[in-house]
Scaffold this motif. Structure first.
Motif, mmCIF file in Angstrom:
data_model
loop_
_atom_site.group_PDB
_atom_site.id
_atom_site.type_symbol
_atom_site.label_atom_id
_atom_site.label_comp_id
_atom_site.label_asym_id
_atom_site.label_seq_id
_atom_site.Cartn_x
_atom_site.Cartn_y
_atom_site.Cartn_z
ATOM 1 N N GLN A 482 40.463 -3.196 41.192
ATOM 2 C CA GLN A 482 40.975 -3.221 42.551
ATOM 3 C C GLN A 482 42.360 -3.853 42.582
ATOM 4 O O GLN A 482 42.560 -4.949 42.061
ATOM 5 C CB GLN A 482 40.037 -4.007 43.478
ATOM 6 C CG GLN A 482 38.688 -3.343 43.678
ATOM 7 C CD GLN A 482 37.860 -4.048 44.732
ATOM 8 O OE1 GLN A 482 38.347 -4.936 45.431
ATOM 9 N NE2 GLN A 482 36.593 -3.652 44.849
ATOM 10 N N ALA A 483 43.312 -3.121 43.176
ATOM 11 C CA ALA A 483 44.690 -3.610 43.218
ATOM 12 C C ALA A 483 44.828 -4.780 44.175
ATOM 13 O O ALA A 483 45.601 -5.707 43.944
ATOM 14 C CB ALA A 483 45.642 -2.480 43.620
ATOM 15 N N VAL A 484 44.089 -4.740 45.285
ATOM 16 C CA VAL A 484 44.162 -5.800 46.288
ATOM 17 C C VAL A 484 43.139 -6.879 45.952
ATOM 18 O O VAL A 484 41.968 -6.594 45.745
ATOM 19 C CB VAL A 484 43.891 -5.237 47.700
ATOM 20 C CG1 VAL A 484 43.963 -6.350 48.728
ATOM 21 C CG2 VAL A 484 44.888 -4.132 48.027
ATOM 22 N N LYS A 485 43.593 -8.127 45.896
ATOM 23 C CA LYS A 485 42.682 -9.216 45.593
ATOM 24 C C LYS A 485 41.735 -9.452 46.760
ATOM 25 O O LYS A 485 42.123 -9.320 47.919
ATOM 26 C CB LYS A 485 43.467 -10.491 45.295
ATOM 27 C CG LYS A 485 44.272 -10.423 44.009
ATOM 28 C CD LYS A 485 44.963 -11.746 43.739
ATOM 29 C CE LYS A 485 45.756 -11.662 42.442
ATOM 30 N NZ LYS A 485 46.447 -12.943 42.146
ATOM 31 N N PRO A 486 40.499 -9.801 46.476
ATOM 32 C CA PRO A 486 39.525 -10.019 47.558
ATOM 33 C C PRO A 486 39.837 -11.282 48.341
ATOM 34 O O PRO A 486 40.451 -12.222 47.838
ATOM 35 C CB PRO A 486 38.197 -10.153 46.806
ATOM 36 C CG PRO A 486 38.585 -10.683 45.463
ATOM 37 C CD PRO A 486 39.909 -10.053 45.146
ATOM 38 N N THR A 487 39.405 -11.286 49.593
ATOM 39 C CA THR A 487 39.540 -12.465 50.454
ATOM 40 C C THR A 487 38.188 -13.148 50.564
ATOM 41 O O THR A 487 37.179 -12.504 50.846
ATOM 42 C CB THR A 487 40.038 -12.068 51.852
ATOM 43 O OG1 THR A 487 41.307 -11.432 51.725
ATOM 44 C CG2 THR A 487 40.175 -13.296 52.735
#
Length: 525
Positions: A482-487
């Motif tokens: 996943q390119a976007v890091k999790p929140t």
């Protein structure tokens, strides 16, 4: 400048040139530098050149490994000799000296012909047989890459060893690779001959107990901390035996592999003290170094080999690895007219971080003359560290708070000062711990980022229906693929706990609760 070139296999290219104009064009110096970048060992009347540019070295650094388990601070390195007779250099005058005279002549003409009378931006200094000048982005074997202190992003937080460094280019192929060794980062590590092993890990059979090798930091690639270190041995030997196993860089400076150096010593052609052993190197892919030069990360310059040898010897004679080499960088900067940059950069943050880096990475001897005592203390420290890990095992679970250790805890240097600085004085919350992985998030690193959550229905949402929540930096890792890091959403509100928004970490209702973005949307609505 009118040129005619002949390109043959057996003879060097000859370039004939008309005398320079009174006011030299600004691109003339660059053109001359490019012409001479192709010169190898050929010498002829007038300009010199070669039909093959930057041929691949005949001898690569071998894969000999060494393990820095023994060190002897009493060993002394002899001075690299400067051969002023021209033996082994192909001529009584190095062609680089001849080129330097041309550069000085053209820059004097450019200065005299300037209508404003102002000096050229780049100086060429020649005094007492020493010379140095900035050569733009023309790269060749034997060039010096000088670290620029005024780049936008300094080297205090990363690659501290490059700060105020000078790198000698030992190989350059424009469309492939550039390789250099850092010249002004000596360690206090002196290895016995038995510290080296064959490429397959087997011990050497021709070691001598009284033979010692002084080790220098040459770069991070395959360097001192690498599992596969590479050695490059600089020397100024001019015998036929030495030249046969070496690659010439400058008139009086050549390099060979560790195997080549040991071969020369074993056969009686040299002593171990004749070599400077650099471990590791710096490398740039095609076009990368030129881009960094254009971004003002580096100055590319040419200098004479006598100056280089004398400065290397001064660096080697320095008693404190934390300060060694900075005077050489300062001297070369001043020779190319960068004295103001030197003054402005003194005592800054990057200087302090370089000193800390040298303290942690260049100093191997901590005052103990007895090697066995030093090794025993290191073994005891390692055992104590493993005991601390074993005691902590089982006490770490989701919901546990941990803090980063400090110099007070370790009794030595500050952890995370040079690498992984996000952990420096950090507080972490463990959110997952099992047999496969332990995951935590940093709690005390606020950021400038914010998250906007719309309370209304899509386009109908009004500005007053948007809630802004501050976002903190939790760590550098994310989910694989996943390119976007999790929140990660956390809360410790009693009313949210009663409404069962999320779930407690570690199964304890009194602990911090973790929830999903969907839980947040439901709670806010």
């Amino acid at each position: 400048l009118s040129t005619t070139c002949t390109d043959t296999t057996d003879t060097p290219s000859v370039i004939e040139a008309t005398p320079p104009m009174k006011t030299a064009p600004k691109n003339m110096l660059k053109l001359i530098a490019l012409i001479f970048a192709s010169a190898n060992h050929h010498q002829c009347l007038g300009f010199i050149g070669s039909s093959s540019m930057n041929s691949r070295p005949k001898f690569r650094c071998n894969a000999d490994l060494f393990f820095p388990r023994k060190h002897d601070s009493s060993a002394k390195l002899t001075r690299l000799g400067y051969n002023d007779s021209g033996d082994g250099g192909g001529s009584d005058e190095d062609w680089r000296d001849f080129r330097a005279k041309l550069v000085m002549k053209f820059r004097d003409d450019e200065k005299d012909g300037s209508s404003s009378g102002s000096e050229s931006k780049s100086k060429c200094i020649s005094t007492g047989g020493r010379w140095a000048y900035e050569s733009g982005d023309a790269i060749e074997k034997g060039s010096i890459i000088l670290a620029c202190p005024e780049q936008d992003f300094g080297l205090g937080l990363r690659q501290q060893y490059f700060h105020k460094s000078l790198v000698l280019v030992i190989y350059h192929e424009e469309l492939a690779f550039t390789k250099g060794i850092v010249l002004n980062r000596p360690t206090d590590l002196v290895l016995g001959d038995d510290a080296f092993v064959n490429a397959d890990g087997s011990p050497l059979h021709d070691t001598k107990p009284d033979r010692h090798w002084k080790i220098w930091f040459g770069g991070e690639v395959r360097g001192l901390d690498s599992g596969d270190p590479e050695q490059c041995c600089l020397h100024s030997l001019t015998s036929d035996a030495a030249l046969e196993v070496s690659e010439r860089v400058l008139k009086n400076i050549s390099w060979t592999t560790m195997s080549g150096a040991r071969k020369l010593v074993n056969e009686g052609h040299a002593n171990a003290e004749d070599f400077l052993v650099f471990c590791g190197y710096a490398g740039w892919s095609a076009g990368q170094l030129v881009d960094e030069i254009n971004r003002k990360s580096w100055y590319m310059l040419q200098t004479d080999d006598k100056t280089l040898l004398e400065e290397i010897q001064k660096t080697d004679d320095a008693k404190d690895p934390q300060r060694a080499g900075l005077d050489t960088w300062k001297m070369l900067m001043e020779m190319i007219g960068k004295g103001d940059e030197v003054k402005e950069s003194q005592g800054g943050f990057d200087d302090l971080m370089l000193k800390e880096w040298a303290k942690q990475r260049m100093v191997y001897n901590d005052g103990d003359d007895d090697v066995e005592i030093a090794d025993k203390r290191q073994e005891e420290e390692s055992d104590a560290a493993f005991e601390r890990v074993e005691r902590a095992r089982g006490s770490i679970r989701p919901g546990t708070i941990i803090r980063a250790a400090s110099s007070v805890d370790t009794g030595n240097e500050q952890p995370f000062l040079l690498d992984d600085q996000e952990f420096l004085q950090s507080i972490l919350l463990i959110i997952q711990d099992d047999e496969h992985i332990t995951v935590g998030i940093i709690l005390n690193l606020p950021s400038a980022h914010k998250i906007d959550i719309e309370m209304g229905d899509g386009e109908k949402a009004q500005s007053e229906d948007v809630i802004t929540i501050p976002q903190r930096y939790g760590g550098k890792y994310g989910l694989k693929g996943q390119a976007v890091k999790p929140t990660v959403w956390l809360h410790n509100k009693e009313d949210l706990k009663e409404a069962k928004v999320g779930s407690p970490l570690g199964g304890d209702d009194e602990n911090v609760w973790i929830c999903s973005e969907k839980d947040i949307d439901v709670a806010l609505s």
